[in-house]
Scaffold this motif. Structure first.
Motif, PDB file in Angstrom:
ATOM      1  N   ALA A  75       0.842  -1.260   0.000  1.00  0.00           N
ATOM      2  CA  ALA A  75       0.207  -0.078  -0.037  1.00  0.00           C
ATOM      3  C   ALA A  75       0.710   1.158   0.081  1.00  0.00           C
ATOM      4  CB  ALA A  75      -0.924   0.012   1.370  1.00  0.00           C
ATOM      5  N   ASP A  76       0.188   2.171  -0.602  1.00  0.00           N
ATOM      6  CA  ASP A  76       0.874   3.647  -0.365  1.00  0.00           C
ATOM      7  C   ASP A  76       0.371   4.450   0.602  1.00  0.00           C
ATOM      8  OD1 ASP A  76       2.365   3.992  -3.208  1.00  0.00           O
ATOM      9  OD2 ASP A  76       0.056   3.379  -3.593  1.00  0.00           O
ATOM     10  N   ALA A  77      -0.720   3.976   1.266  1.00  0.00           N
ATOM     11  CA  ALA A  77      -1.261   4.470   2.508  1.00  0.00           C
ATOM     12  C   ALA A  77      -2.222   3.467   3.253  1.00  0.00           C
ATOM     13  CB  ALA A  77      -2.140   5.897   2.200  1.00  0.00           C
ATOM     14  N   ILE A  78      -1.991   3.675   4.418  1.00  0.00           N
ATOM     15  CA  ILE A  78      -2.392   2.690   5.235  1.00  0.00           C
ATOM     16  C   ILE A  78      -3.343   3.159   6.547  1.00  0.00           C
ATOM     17  CG2 ILE A  78      -2.423   0.585   6.827  1.00  0.00           C
ATOM     18  CD1 ILE A  78       0.429   0.279   5.546  1.00  0.00           C
ATOM     19  N   ILE A  79      -4.838   2.985   6.763  1.00  0.00           N
ATOM     20  CA  ILE A  79      -5.542   3.714   7.462  1.00  0.00           C
ATOM     21  C   ILE A  79      -6.102   2.559   8.440  1.00  0.00           C
ATOM     22  CG2 ILE A  79      -7.380   5.206   7.740  1.00  0.00           C
ATOM     23  CD1 ILE A  79      -7.269   6.006   4.829  1.00  0.00           C
ATOM     24  N   PHE A  80      -5.615   2.761   9.562  1.00  0.00           N
ATOM     25  CA  PHE A  80      -5.891   1.786  10.644  1.00  0.00           C
ATOM     26  C   PHE A  80      -7.147   2.042  11.627  1.00  0.00           C
ATOM     27  CE2 PHE A  80      -1.253   1.266   9.831  1.00  0.00           C
ATOM     28  CZ  PHE A  80      -1.004  -0.050   9.820  1.00  0.00           C
ATOM     29  N   GLY A  81      -7.860   1.167  11.832  1.00  0.00           N
ATOM     30  CA  GLY A  81      -9.176   1.407  12.706  1.00  0.00           C
ATOM     31  C   GLY A  81      -9.120   0.264  13.853  1.00  0.00           C
ATOM     32  N   ALA A  82      -9.172   0.825  14.961  1.00  0.00           N
ATOM     33  CA  ALA A  82      -9.250  -0.145  16.330  1.00  0.00           C
ATOM     34  C   ALA A  82     -10.236   0.551  17.234  1.00  0.00           C
ATOM     35  CB  ALA A  82      -7.988  -0.463  16.629  1.00  0.00           C
ATOM     36  N   PRO A  83     -10.579  -0.215  18.186  1.00  0.00           N
ATOM     37  CA  PRO A  83     -11.441   0.367  19.155  1.00  0.00           C
ATOM     38  C   PRO A  83     -10.328   0.490  20.488  1.00  0.00           C
ATOM     39  CG  PRO A  83     -11.961  -1.842  19.020  1.00  0.00           C
ATOM     40  CD  PRO A  83     -11.317  -1.552  17.676  1.00  0.00           C
TER      41      PRO A  83
END
Length: 208
Positions: A75-83
């Motif tokens: 990936a060129d960009a990684i957007i992480f999501g976590a509680p």
């Protein structure tokens, strides 16, 4: 030229998954963006998930593929999501990131765009501390951190209870998990996805 944006999340009851979909929707609005949604592996035993009601909730996004750490450099960009868990990222995401030592040793994520979104049960349950402490790991990888600028004015609303801060989009689930992301929160998630994809595209073009 395409820009690859990965949205990598962990969700137990669906709140972060819903935010992840909105982030991906925003990123897809950027011309040339190739966006993929991924989830990290579950660590909680099946019987515990079933007793807590999470197994049924997770069935709604069971089709989202599970990512391996060695796929992140694609990936060129990684957007992480976590509680959040006690003001930090949840164990599932921490365990996943703890497996990226080999990538760190090779500098495989240096210069890639990194961004984070989160959820909490309460208004002051650690949204900002989770986002900021998450950034530390991304900085160790040499990633370029992108948050949610104040040009996204929805984070300044006082008209309703809402997540959102300059560190990233967020949502509030309520103590029993009954509150799903509001339209205001989803709009901020879309903004963040679009903003990250735009910056990643610019960086990729400059690298050429």
């Amino acid at each position: 030229m395409s820009t690859k944006v990965y949205v990598v999340f962990y969700s137990m009851y669906g709140h972060i998954h819903r935010m992840a979909e909105a982030v991906a929707e925003g990123a897809r609005a950027v011309p040339g963006a190739e966006v993929r949604l991924w989830q990290v592996p579950e660590l909680v035993p099946e019987d515990v998930l079933e007793k807590s009601g999470a197994k049924a909730a997770r069935a709604a996004f069971a089709q989202v593929p599970v990512i391996r750490p060695d796929q992140l450099p694609e990936a060129d960009a990684i957007i992480f999501g976590a509680p959040t868990r006690f003001g930090n990222m949840c164990a599932q995401m921490r365990n996943f990131l703890d497996q990226t030592g080999g990538l760190w040793a090779k500098g495989a994520l240096i210069g890639k765009v990194g961004s984070v979104f989160t959820s909490t049960a309460t208004q002051h349950g650690g949204q900002e501390s989770t986002l900021l402490s998450f950034h530390t790991t991304l900085l160790h990888h040499g990633m370029v951190i992108v948050g949610l600028p104040y040009s996204e004015a929805r984070q300044m609303t006082l008209a309703e209870i809402s997540g959102g801060s300059p560190y990233g989009a967020s949502t509030i689930s309520g103590g029993d998990g009954s509150r799903m992301p509001s339209e205001n929160e989803l709009a901020m998630a879309r903004f963040q996805g679009r903003h990250v994809a735009q910056i990643a595209a610019k960086l990729a073009a400059g690298g050429q």
